[in-house]
Design an enzyme around this catalytic site. Sequence first.
Site, PDB file in Angstrom:
ATOM      1  N   HIS A 184       0.822   2.529   2.941  1.00  0.00           N
ATOM      2  CA  HIS A 184       1.465   1.240   3.180  1.00  0.00           C
ATOM      3  C   HIS A 184       2.227   1.243   4.500  1.00  0.00           C
ATOM      4  CE1 HIS A 184       0.580  -0.634  -0.668  1.00  0.00           C
ATOM      5  NE2 HIS A 184       0.960   0.469  -1.283  1.00  0.00           N
ATOM      6  N   HIS A 206       3.564   0.065  -5.947  1.00  0.00           N
ATOM      7  CA  HIS A 206       4.483   1.111  -6.390  1.00  0.00           C
ATOM      8  C   HIS A 206       5.936   0.690  -6.196  1.00  0.00           C
ATOM      9  CE1 HIS A 206       0.739   3.324  -6.086  1.00  0.00           C
ATOM     10  NE2 HIS A 206       1.290   4.323  -6.737  1.00  0.00           N
TER      11      HIS A 206
END
Length: 349
Positions: free
Chosen positions: A135, A84
Amino acid sequence: MECWMLSSQRYRVLSLSLFTLLSCLCFSGLARQMTLLIAFCDYLGNCIKDVISAPRPSCPPVRRITATKDEEDNAMEYGLPSSHTLNTVCLSGYLLHYVSSSVGYENVSIQYYGFALACLLVALIAFGRIYLGMHSVVDIVGGLAIGVLILGLWLTINEQMDDFITSKQNVSSFWTALSFLLLFAYPTPEHPTPSYEYHTAFNGVTLGIVTGVQQTYSQFHHEAVPQVFSPELPLAAYIGRVMVGIPTILLVKFCSKSLAKWILPTVSSALGIPIRSSTYIPKLKLDNVHANGKKTDESKYSVGYLQRLCEFLCQDSFDIDTGIRFFQYAGLAWSVVDLVPSIFSYINL
């Protein structure tokens, strides 16, 4: 927060929607470049993920928030780098470059505010991925660094690539061979992940776009095409394009998938290529479960070179879902740049 939960699958849908919208708005060059860029980011980023095989943050102690099945599938991917973050850096950076080059680099205020907006967007995406437990900071920094490198490379070669796609010879043949090479060259991760599925879809999209644009550039995608709100393309005509184009694209997607589900197993059976399916064809899934561990003389095809090629690639069977997914999205993308503009031209939209 929902905007930060975009999984890789939603990025794929977003890029296709973006290309469709920008094509309808007659910014075909921008849409083409951004779609090819996100496909390149998706392939390279996921390759790095599956080669490094660095897991996402442990859950627990980190609490991972997955509100949908799509997000649960996305959580099965490895963590480093953050796709992303990588994709946002590349897309926002390229869009900023496009706007700056269009209005002129001497307009410092647009560059300043555009850069600030891009940085804010990247920061929000990065924070959202950490907040959702997807993440770590290392993954974000890795995605940021790789994204900057990819963006720099793309800004260097994008004009030459676009010239190659729109004006050179044998582009469709070259890109078809490249697409199949990328499918086979994708690295095998330590544990199965959905990354290859995402790449397959994007790979099909790029093939459909390149093939369609190369064939119809002089008709529908050159720089002199009418712009929306101009006398040649008023708002009413644009709304008509949307009303006709979107259903046509969805219909082509459905037909491409149905044809692939019928043609590919038939061709594979005729050539003696062993296949399996995990999603699209339940019968093949059941057949493979039943035949697992029960190799008989009847299951040993005697088709010469094709069977030896299968053995050479160290696979008992090939996943037919890969081919179905590839042709489905290739057909969808081709319809956006070739079929739908042809319909517009035929009905004078």
